[in-house]
Write a protein that holds these residues in place. Structure first.
Motif, PDB file in Angstrom:
ATOM      1  N   LYS A 169       0.824  -1.201   0.000  1.00  0.00           N
ATOM      2  CA  LYS A 169       0.000   0.000   0.000  1.00  0.00           C
ATOM      3  C   LYS A 169       0.864   1.259   0.000  1.00  0.00           C
ATOM      4  CE  LYS A 169      -3.855   2.222   2.434  1.00  0.00           C
ATOM      5  NZ  LYS A 169      -4.803   2.124   3.572  1.00  0.00           N
ATOM      6  N   LYS A 172       2.622   1.778  -3.455  1.00  0.00           N
ATOM      7  CA  LYS A 172       1.768   2.354  -4.493  1.00  0.00           C
ATOM      8  C   LYS A 172       1.559   3.843  -4.268  1.00  0.00           C
ATOM      9  CE  LYS A 172      -0.745  -1.783  -5.935  1.00  0.00           C
ATOM     10  NZ  LYS A 172      -0.285  -1.674  -7.339  1.00  0.00           N
ATOM     11  N   GLN A 175       4.684   5.653  -5.321  1.00  0.00           N
ATOM     12  CA  GLN A 175       4.827   5.707  -6.780  1.00  0.00           C
ATOM     13  C   GLN A 175       4.171   6.973  -7.324  1.00  0.00           C
ATOM     14  OE1 GLN A 175       3.179   2.099  -8.416  1.00  0.00           O
ATOM     15  NE2 GLN A 175       4.631   0.785  -7.351  1.00  0.00           N
ATOM     16  N   GLU A 197       5.215  -3.234 -12.778  1.00  0.00           N
ATOM     17  CA  GLU A 197       4.114  -2.299 -12.540  1.00  0.00           C
ATOM     18  C   GLU A 197       4.637  -0.909 -12.201  1.00  0.00           C
ATOM     19  OE1 GLU A 197       0.225  -1.640  -9.609  1.00  0.00           O
ATOM     20  OE2 GLU A 197       1.404  -3.484  -9.471  1.00  0.00           O
ATOM     21  N   GLU A 198       5.682  -0.848 -11.362  1.00  0.00           N
ATOM     22  CA  GLU A 198       6.290   0.449 -11.055  1.00  0.00           C
ATOM     23  C   GLU A 198       6.755   1.142 -12.324  1.00  0.00           C
ATOM     24  OE1 GLU A 198       8.238   0.110  -6.584  1.00  0.00           O
ATOM     25  OE2 GLU A 198       9.528   0.390  -8.306  1.00  0.00           O
ATOM     26  N   THR A 201       3.827   2.353 -14.506  1.00  0.00           N
ATOM     27  CA  THR A 201       3.028   3.396 -13.863  1.00  0.00           C
ATOM     28  C   THR A 201       3.720   4.751 -13.867  1.00  0.00           C
ATOM     29  OG1 THR A 201       1.986   1.782 -12.400  1.00  0.00           O
ATOM     30  CG2 THR A 201       1.904   4.070 -11.699  1.00  0.00           C
TER      31      THR A 201
END
Length: 385
Positions: A169, A172, A175, A197-198, A201
Motif C-alpha cells: 500500500k 503504491k 509511486q 508495474e512500477e 506506472t
C-alpha cells in the motif's frame, strides 16, 4: 523537442571476469522520468552506479551535457542518489540529515534552513525536522533520503529501488508521489527497479535490460503493446506466446487457425512469434470461437479472474476476464486483429535473451556493499550525501 542530457556510450563493465554490462548505449532526455527495468542481476544497478560515479566502466564513456564525466567523482557531479538502504546518518536528526550536503558546501545558515524546510514540505514531512531518524518508519526514512537528495537541487536524481523495503500500500502511494514530485521539481529521474508495474506506472521511458544487454527502449505503451522479443513480452506483464507462420501480410496462422492481424513486412510463410495479452482474449460459446478448448482452472485475482483454457492443440491459454466459466466446460476463444502482435523469431534458436547466460546476480551483489557509500565514510570525506 526533447533535449539530450546524459549519454551512455558503449558502456562495458566486467567484474572478476564476468561481463555485467555489454556495450550498453542509450541517452536520457532532460526532465525525463526514465526507468532501468530488468530481473535481478541484469546490470541495471551497475548502470546506475556508473551514472553516479560510484563505479567506472571498463569501456565506453558517460557524457553530461556533452561533457565527458566518466572519471569525475560522485560529489562533483550534478547528480544525487537515493540508495535502496537510504544511507541515512543514524546519529543525526531529520533536519541535519537533509542539511548535510548544504553544510558541506558552506551555504549560509538562513539559506540552509529555508531549503531544508522547503524539501520537508515537498516530501510531506513538515514538523519532523527534529525527529531522530531511527524513530521513523521505512516510508518516512525513504522520504528523508529523497529530501536530502533534492535539497541540493541536482539536475538529475538517481533512485536505486527506493521503494523495495515498503509494503504494498505504501509503495503504491509513493509511486504516485514520486511521479508528482518529479513533475513539480522539473528534474530528471533515473529509476532502477525489477517491478514491471512500477515501471509502467511511473515512467516516460523504460529501458529493459537482461544479461547486461539492452533489450528494448521506449515509452510504457510501446514496451507493453509492441515487445521486441520473447524476453520483453514475458517480463512485461503476462503474455501468451506461440509459434506462428505468416502466409502473407496481415494474416497469421497459429493455434490451428488463421487470423487477420495488422502486421506487415514479413516474408511469405515466415516463422514468427505471436503474442496475445491475457486481457485481449474473449471467451465465447464453443461454436463461435476461433479456437476451442476446455477450462482447466479459474483463479480469483481481485479485479479479474485468471482463467486457463487448454486448447484442442494442447496450448494452455492464460485469460484475464471479469466473468468466469466452470472448470471442465468447453468454450471458444476470439482474438481481434489489433490485439495480435507479431515478432520475428530470434535467429539463435537457443534464445539467449530468455535467461541470463551468466550469473550476474552474484557479481552485482558481491560488489553492491562495497560500492554503496557508508554514511560515516561519506561524512569523513565530505561527500555530498
Amino acid at each position: 523537442m526533447p533535449e539530450k542530457l546524459i549519454e551512455l556510450q558503449h558502456i562495458t563493465k566486467v567484474f572478476d571476469g564476468v561481463t555485467v554490462l555489454d556495450d550498453v548505449d542509450f541517452y536520457i532526455n532532460r526532465n525525463e522520468f526514465i526507468t532501468l527495468l530488468g530481473p535481478s542481476g541484469c546490470g541495471k544497478t551497475t548502470t546506475l552506479r556508473i551514472l553516479g560515479g560510484f563505479e567506472k566502466p571498463d569501456e565506453g564513456r558517460v557524457l553530461f551535457e556533452g561533457v565527458d564525466i566518466t572519471t569525475i567523482p560522485p560529489y562533483k557531479r550534478q547528480l544525487n542518489t537515493v540508495f535502496q538502504r537510504y544511507a541515512l546518518f543514524p546519529h543525526m536528526n531529520v533536519f541535519d540529515n537533509i542539511a548535510f550536503g548544504l553544510h558541506i558546501n558552506k551555504r549560509p545558515k538562513d539559506e540552509v534552513r529555508q531549503r531544508v524546510m522547503d524539501a520537508l514540505r515537498l516530501v510531506d514531512l513538515t514538523g519532523f525536522e527534529y525527529r531522530h531518524v531511527d524513530s521513523l518508519s521505512g516510508g518516512q526514512q525513504q522520504r528523508v533520503a529523497i529530501a536530502r537528495a533534492i535539497v541540493n537541487r541536482p539536475q538529475v536524481l538517481l533512485l536505486d529501488e527506493p521503494l523495495a523495503a515498503l509494503d504494498l500500500k505504501m509503495r503504491k502511494g509513493m509511486q504516485r508521489e514520486l511521479k508528482e514530485m518529479q513533475q513539480q521539481l522539473g528534474i530528471t529521474f533515473v529509476y532502477v527497479t525489477h517491478d514491471q508495474e512500477e515501471a509502467l506506472t511511473m515512467s516516460d521511458t523504460i529501458v529493459v535490460m537482461n544479461g547486461g544487454v539492452l533489450q528494448q527502449i521506449g515509452p510504457p505503451t510501446s514496451i507493453y503493446n509492441e515487445p521486441k522479443n520473447r524476453f520483453v513480452a514475458r517480463f512485461i506483464g503476462e503474455s501468451n506466446i506461440l509459434d506462428g507462420i505468416m502466409p502473407k501480410d496481415c494474416l497469421v496462422r497459429f493455434g490451428g487457425a488463421e487470423f487477420e492481424c495488422v502486421d506487415t513486412g514479413f516474408a511469405p510463410d515466415e516463422a514468427v512469434d505471436v503474442v496475445v495479452r491475457p486481457e485481449d482474449i474473449y471467451i465465447v460459446d464453443e461454436k463461435n470461437g476461433h479456437i476451442t478448448g476446455e477450462v482447466i482452472s479459474v483463479t480469483f485475482m481481485g479485479m479479474f479472474n485468471e482463467i486457463i483454457v487448454r486448447a484442442d492443440d494442447g496450448f494452455e491459454w492464460r485469460i484475464q476476464d471479469t466473468g468466469s466459466r466452470p472448470v471442465g466446460s468447453r468454450v471458444g476463444l476470439i482474438v481481434r486483429p489489433d490485439d495480435i502482435h507479431i515478432m520475428p523469431q530470434p535467429k539463435d534458436s537457443t534464445e539467449a535473451v530468455e535467461v541470463n547466460v551468466f550469473d550476474a546476480d552474484a557479481a552485482e551483489e558481491a560488489f553492491a556493499e562495497e560500492l554503496e557509500p557508508d554514511p560515516a565514510a561519506m561524512e569523513d570525506k565530505g561527500y555530498d550525501a
